[in-house]
Design a protein around this motif. Structure first.
Motif, PDB file in Angstrom:
ATOM      1  N   GLU A  33      35.691  77.289 -50.212  1.00  0.00           N
ATOM      2  CA  GLU A  33      34.455  76.977 -49.500  1.00  0.00           C
ATOM      3  C   GLU A  33      34.304  77.837 -48.245  1.00  0.00           C
ATOM      4  O   GLU A  33      33.210  78.333 -47.945  1.00  0.00           O
ATOM      5  CB  GLU A  33      34.412  75.494 -49.138  1.00  0.00           C
ATOM      6  N   LEU A  49      31.375  80.803 -47.555  1.00  0.00           N
ATOM      7  CA  LEU A  49      30.475  80.840 -46.394  1.00  0.00           C
ATOM      8  C   LEU A  49      30.644  82.130 -45.582  1.00  0.00           C
ATOM      9  O   LEU A  49      29.659  82.743 -45.166  1.00  0.00           O
ATOM     10  CB  LEU A  49      30.706  79.622 -45.502  1.00  0.00           C
ATOM     11  N   PRO A  98      27.090  78.323 -49.591  1.00  0.00           N
ATOM     12  CA  PRO A  98      28.146  77.333 -49.840  1.00  0.00           C
ATOM     13  C   PRO A  98      28.627  77.354 -51.291  1.00  0.00           C
ATOM     14  O   PRO A  98      27.876  77.700 -52.203  1.00  0.00           O
ATOM     15  CB  PRO A  98      27.453  76.003 -49.532  1.00  0.00           C
TER      16      PRO A  98
END
Length: 158
Positions: A11, A15, A21
């Motif tokens: 994750e 980003l 995301p």
């Protein structure tokens, strides 16, 4: 590192490197030996080889994660997500992912011995096989002759 930590790491990389995301599951797979990771187009999940992480560490696995995230983000945005696509190649280079993962040592690759041999009855060409195959379904790639299946005598030292 466990699957929960891998999920957080994927994750974060998503980003930082892609500005988007990662909303699906990431997990380790201890059975992956010939590939560094996999992206599933139906579930959008990602699997990473545990053996790559154990053998080569975080730096190499980060490049593998970026590779799989390229598939992920391009697929979800309906752009060319396959290895042959220009969008994929461009994005992979931009984020610093790796095209290929490093090979694992032979001890981890579980190489099985050849147990069968197909022999061409016309030219004598030999084809080694690990699994039993029906010779009637195939022809010699060299001369198109008929093949004969021969089981190899494997001596087990017990």
């Amino acid at each position: 590192m466990d699957d929960r930590q891998l999920q957080q790491w994927v994750e974060e990389i998503s980003l930082q490197s892609f500005g988007r995301p990662f909303l699906h599951q990431a997990r380790f797979n201890r059975r992956l030996r010939s590939t560094g990771g996999r992206y599933f187009t139906r579930t959008h999940d990602i699997e990473i080889s545990w053996h790559q992480y154990e053998q080569y560490g975080k730096q190499d696995v980060e490049k593998i994660i970026k590779h799989e995230l390229c598939h992920y983000h391009l697929h979800l945005t309906k752009r060319g997500y396959q290895h042959r696509d220009e969008d994929f190649k461009r994005l992979l280079q931009h984020v610093g992912g790796t095209r290929y993962c490093r090979a694992l040592p032979d001890a981890l690759r579980r190489k099985e011995p050849y147990r069968y041999k197909l022999v061409c009855q016309h030219c004598g060409m030999e084809y080694m096989r690990k699994r039993k195959t029906d010779p009637r379904k195939y022809a010699c790639g060299h001369c198109r002759g008929r093949l004969k299946l021969v089981a190899l005598d494997l001596q087990m030292n017990s």
